[in-house]
Design a protein around this motif. Structure first.
Motif, PDB file in Angstrom:
ATOM      1  N   ALA A 216       0.829  -1.199   0.000  1.00 20.29           N
ATOM      2  CA  ALA A 216       0.000   0.000   0.000  1.00 20.29           C
ATOM      3  C   ALA A 216       0.869   1.256   0.000  1.00 20.29           C
ATOM      4  N   ARG A 217       1.941   1.220   0.764  1.00 24.37           N
ATOM      5  CA  ARG A 217       2.864   2.354   0.840  1.00 24.37           C
ATOM      6  C   ARG A 217       3.447   2.656  -0.548  1.00 24.37           C
ATOM      7  N   PHE A 218       3.904   1.610  -1.232  1.00 22.40           N
ATOM      8  CA  PHE A 218       4.508   1.805  -2.552  1.00 22.40           C
ATOM      9  C   PHE A 218       3.460   2.252  -3.574  1.00 22.40           C
ATOM     10  N   ALA A 219       2.284   1.652  -3.528  1.00 26.39           N
ATOM     11  CA  ALA A 219       1.233   2.028  -4.477  1.00 26.39           C
ATOM     12  C   ALA A 219       0.840   3.490  -4.313  1.00 26.39           C
ATOM     13  N   ALA A 220       0.781   3.953  -3.071  1.00 27.04           N
ATOM     14  CA  ALA A 220       0.381   5.346  -2.820  1.00 27.04           C
ATOM     15  C   ALA A 220       1.380   6.340  -3.389  1.00 27.04           C
ATOM     16  N   HIS A 221       2.642   5.938  -3.536  1.00 27.35           N
ATOM     17  CA  HIS A 221       3.681   6.854  -4.020  1.00 27.35           C
ATOM     18  C   HIS A 221       4.147   6.500  -5.435  1.00 27.35           C
ATOM     19  N   GLY A 222       3.491   5.539  -6.077  1.00 31.10           N
ATOM     20  CA  GLY A 222       3.878   5.173  -7.433  1.00 31.10           C
ATOM     21  C   GLY A 222       5.264   4.558  -7.515  1.00 31.10           C
ATOM     22  N   VAL A 223       5.658   3.803  -6.493  1.00 29.72           N
ATOM     23  CA  VAL A 223       6.994   3.226  -6.414  1.00 29.72           C
ATOM     24  C   VAL A 223       6.929   1.729  -6.736  1.00 29.72           C
ATOM     25  N   THR A 224       7.890   1.254  -7.510  1.00 29.28           N
ATOM     26  CA  THR A 224       8.003  -0.170  -7.814  1.00 29.28           C
ATOM     27  C   THR A 224       9.328  -0.690  -7.280  1.00 29.28           C
ATOM     28  N   VAL A 225       9.291  -1.785  -6.521  1.00 26.49           N
ATOM     29  CA  VAL A 225      10.507  -2.420  -6.020  1.00 26.49           C
ATOM     30  C   VAL A 225      10.599  -3.836  -6.583  1.00 26.49           C
ATOM     31  N   GLU A 226      11.777  -4.416  -6.483  1.00 21.91           N
ATOM     32  CA  GLU A 226      11.989  -5.801  -6.904  1.00 21.91           C
ATOM     33  C   GLU A 226      11.967  -6.677  -5.657  1.00 21.91           C
ATOM     34  N   GLU A 227      10.856  -7.349  -5.428  1.00 24.63           N
ATOM     35  CA  GLU A 227      10.757  -8.195  -4.244  1.00 24.63           C
ATOM     36  C   GLU A 227      11.562  -9.467  -4.453  1.00 24.63           C
ATOM     37  N   VAL A 228      12.572  -9.660  -3.609  1.00 19.30           N
ATOM     38  CA  VAL A 228      13.453 -10.823  -3.750  1.00 19.30           C
ATOM     39  C   VAL A 228      13.209 -11.874  -2.670  1.00 19.30           C
ATOM     40  N   GLY A 229      12.404 -11.554  -1.667  1.00 19.31           N
ATOM     41  CA  GLY A 229      12.134 -12.518  -0.619  1.00 19.31           C
ATOM     42  C   GLY A 229      11.136 -12.002   0.385  1.00 19.31           C
ATOM     43  N   ARG A 230      10.657 -12.911   1.252  1.00 25.87           N
ATOM     44  CA  ARG A 230       9.758 -12.553   2.351  1.00 25.87           C
ATOM     45  C   ARG A 230      10.171 -13.324   3.595  1.00 25.87           C
ATOM     46  N   VAL A 231      10.004 -12.712   4.742  1.00 29.69           N
ATOM     47  CA  VAL A 231      10.392 -13.353   6.001  1.00 29.69           C
ATOM     48  C   VAL A 231       9.328 -13.118   7.060  1.00 29.69           C
ATOM     49  N   GLU A 232       9.362 -13.919   8.100  1.00 33.75           N
ATOM     50  CA  GLU A 232       8.452 -13.758   9.222  1.00 33.75           C
ATOM     51  C   GLU A 232       9.101 -13.042  10.394  1.00 33.75           C
ATOM     52  N   SER A 233      10.414 -13.098  10.485  1.00 29.57           N
ATOM     53  CA  SER A 233      11.082 -12.671  11.703  1.00 29.57           C
ATOM     54  C   SER A 233      12.380 -11.944  11.389  1.00 29.57           C
ATOM     55  N   PHE A 234      12.789 -11.072  12.310  1.00 32.83           N
ATOM     56  CA  PHE A 234      14.107 -10.457  12.218  1.00 32.83           C
ATOM     57  C   PHE A 234      15.208 -11.516  12.195  1.00 32.83           C
ATOM     58  N   LEU A 235      14.955 -12.669  12.794  1.00 34.17           N
ATOM     59  CA  LEU A 235      15.949 -13.735  12.807  1.00 34.17           C
ATOM     60  C   LEU A 235      16.313 -14.182  11.393  1.00 34.17           C
ATOM     61  N   HIS A 236      15.361 -14.054  10.486  1.00 36.25           N
ATOM     62  CA  HIS A 236      15.585 -14.448   9.101  1.00 36.25           C
ATOM     63  C   HIS A 236      16.003 -13.269   8.227  1.00 36.25           C
ATOM     64  N   LEU A 237      15.643 -12.098   8.628  1.00 38.06           N
ATOM     65  CA  LEU A 237      15.743 -10.935   7.738  1.00 38.06           C
ATOM     66  C   LEU A 237      17.183 -10.614   7.342  1.00 38.06           C
ATOM     67  N   TYR A 238      18.075 -10.553   8.313  1.00 37.93           N
ATOM     68  CA  TYR A 238      19.405 -10.022   8.029  1.00 37.93           C
ATOM     69  C   TYR A 238      20.186 -10.896   7.054  1.00 37.93           C
ATOM     70  N   GLU A 239      19.995 -12.216   7.132  1.00 40.92           N
ATOM     71  CA  GLU A 239      20.699 -13.090   6.198  1.00 40.92           C
ATOM     72  C   GLU A 239      20.237 -12.846   4.762  1.00 40.92           C
ATOM     73  N   LEU A 240      18.930 -12.577   4.592  1.00 45.02           N
ATOM     74  CA  LEU A 240      18.426 -12.296   3.240  1.00 45.02           C
ATOM     75  C   LEU A 240      18.911 -10.942   2.741  1.00 45.02           C
ATOM     76  N   LEU A 241      18.981  -9.962   3.627  1.00 48.77           N
ATOM     77  CA  LEU A 241      19.465  -8.646   3.219  1.00 48.77           C
ATOM     78  C   LEU A 241      20.911  -8.737   2.732  1.00 48.77           C
ATOM     79  N   ARG A 242      21.722  -9.520   3.431  1.00 47.38           N
ATOM     80  CA  ARG A 242      23.117  -9.682   3.020  1.00 47.38           C
ATOM     81  C   ARG A 242      23.209 -10.451   1.703  1.00 47.38           C
ATOM     82  N   ALA A 243      22.498 -11.580   1.628  1.00 49.08           N
ATOM     83  CA  ALA A 243      22.620 -12.452   0.467  1.00 49.08           C
ATOM     84  C   ALA A 243      22.126 -11.783  -0.812  1.00 49.08           C
ATOM     85  N   TYR A 244      21.002 -11.077  -0.714  1.00 52.20           N
ATOM     86  CA  TYR A 244      20.406 -10.473  -1.904  1.00 52.20           C
ATOM     87  C   TYR A 244      20.824  -9.017  -2.110  1.00 52.20           C
ATOM     88  N   ARG A 245      21.629  -8.505  -1.154  1.00 54.16           N
ATOM     89  CA  ARG A 245      22.034  -7.096  -1.220  1.00 54.16           C
ATOM     90  C   ARG A 245      20.789  -6.219  -1.362  1.00 54.16           C
TER      91      ARG A 245
END
Length: 252
Positions: A216-245
């Motif tokens: 909703a945030r992106f749609a409201a501002h006309g922004v398009t991102v490249e979604e490379v993954g989804r996570v449930e927890s901060f425990l998972h988040l940082y590894e994906l941020l590093r791996a996918y830059r």
């Protein structure tokens, strides 16, 4: 198993709505398969019980029935699911005094309700307050259980529900050390949603039939991102941020 009988006030309400939609007592009785006197008795019972005897239906041009002011509010409320139409709810609908059914999330209940209640009391507005999570509140508006809800999380438009952002709240962007976002903005500084245009993005997994807050945030501002993954927890988040830059927005 025999069919379940409707509660008495819902039987009355059935006759009332049939008379509104058919335009006359006779047509309502024919539709329901009952005597004219039964429909009349049900409508009188509603008027006595909910409106202190005031009329819910009046004769209009051509003797066609039309709704009184109280009747209009009551009829609008009949679109609510049957299990929500208890006698207190029906009495609120048929009152002369205005009533606002307000839904808040638990945090806003603590921080905003005092001021809202003071304003409502000053104008003799009756408040009926409930609370829930973001998507539960949306469902309550869609099913007419609430007139207005206040929440933090921006939500996309929903059928039958208008939304408005009353407050622009900041959000926190997290980014992998080698991401394009860090290279473009090496020094910590406030970012706008538009700064995320085209970025690799990790979103949050949510039990969310209505769409995510970030979408909703992106749609409201006309922004398009490249979604490379989804996570449930901060425990998972940082590894994906590093791996996918990639980058992410901390959950609301």
């Amino acid at each position: 198993m025999p069919p379940r009988k409707l509660l008495r006030h819902l039987v009355w309400l059935e006759s009332f709505t049939a008379a509104v939609e058919a335009g006359s007592i006779d047509a309502a009785a024919e539709h329901l398969g009952v005597a004219r006197s039964v429909v009349s008795e049900h409508i009188r019972a509603l008027e006595e019980t909910l409106a202190d005897g005031a009329a819910l239906l009046e004769r209009g041009p051509g003797r066609r029935l039309q709704l009184s002011a109280r009747g209009e509010r009551l009829y609008a409320g009949t679109q609510t699911p049957l299990h929500q139409l208890d006698m207190k709810r029906l009495m609120d609908l048929a009152r002369v005094e205005p009533t606002l059914r307000l839904g808040l999330n638990p945090t806003l209940s603590m921080s905003l309700l005092g001021g809202i209640a003071q304003d409502a009391a000053a104008t003799d507005l009756k408040l009926v307050v409930g609370f829930g999570g973001s998507h539960e509140l949306v469902r309550q508006v869609q099913t007419r259980q609430q007139d207005l809800v206040l929440d933090f999380t921006p939500l996309p438009p929903h059928e039958g529900v208008d939304s408005e952002s009353l407050l622009r709240m900041p959000f926190v962007v997290l980014a992998g050390p080698d991401s394009a976002l860090v290279r473009a903005h090496p020094s910590p500084r406030p970012l706008d949603v538009k700064d995320l245009q085209g970025q690799r993005f990790v979103d949050w997994l949510r039990d969310d039939p209505y769409g995510g807050a970030n979408s909703a945030r992106f749609a409201a501002h006309g922004v398009t991102v490249e979604e490379v993954g989804r996570v449930e927890s901060f425990l998972h988040l940082y590894e994906l941020l590093r791996a996918y830059r990639a980058c992410a927005i901390a959950p609301d």
